[in-house]
Design a protein around this motif. Sequence first.
Motif: not given
Lengths: 75, 159
Positions: A48, A50-53, A67
């Motif tokens: 991910a 910035n928190r987007i896959i 991540a």
Amino acid sequence: MMLKFFGQLAEITGKTELSISPEENTEAVINKMKQQFPKLKEQTFQIAVNRIIAKDNQQLEPDSEIAFLPPFAGG
Amino acid sequence: MDATNGISKNMTARKKHNVFIEGAISPAFIADSIAKHSTKTNIGAHDIFLGQVRKDEINGKNVYAIEYSTYTEMAEEKFHEIREAAFSKFDLTCMHIYHSNGIVKAGEISLFVFVSSAHRNAAFEACRWIVEEIKANVPIWGKEIFEDETYQWKENTNK
């Protein structure tokens, strides 16, 4: 740039967070981590940004939050 | 970057809800949530999904508990997207989602999805859809802890 590791991937790396020198794209970050933590090569995971896959090989900014996410198990 | 900004703009549209509960979700909490809806008299149908921790037997050892962990910021954004999408897809009056974090023992509840609508179809369809979305897209992990304190990482199936 800041990397985050979750679940079994945090166990393999021994870290939940790791700061690395900036890389241009997700593939470069993955390769770097696989080199540093060879056991990651045997693992299934998604990235991910910035928190987007991330889809395919995504371009990164120096302040991107990357991540490493093992398979989900909610519910 | 733009995508992130887009989401944070959306997030102001409806207030953020706390989804995570530390430990198991108690039957009393669930009963209380149901009771709170008696004043909402436009509701004609509720549908509830409860996820319970199974005492699976794996290689001769029983699961004693699951220890859940999450990528909190991303999970909250995902839950918010699921809420927004469910409200636009289905004709719902209200919706509540709760998920455990930390240790939940076998037999205890770790997921509580509660949807309400004027008529049954929207509630039935939305509940199923929301549960499938959570399982597929929310970054939550579970360590299945056995009675002898060894563990393995859980992975969701399509069952």
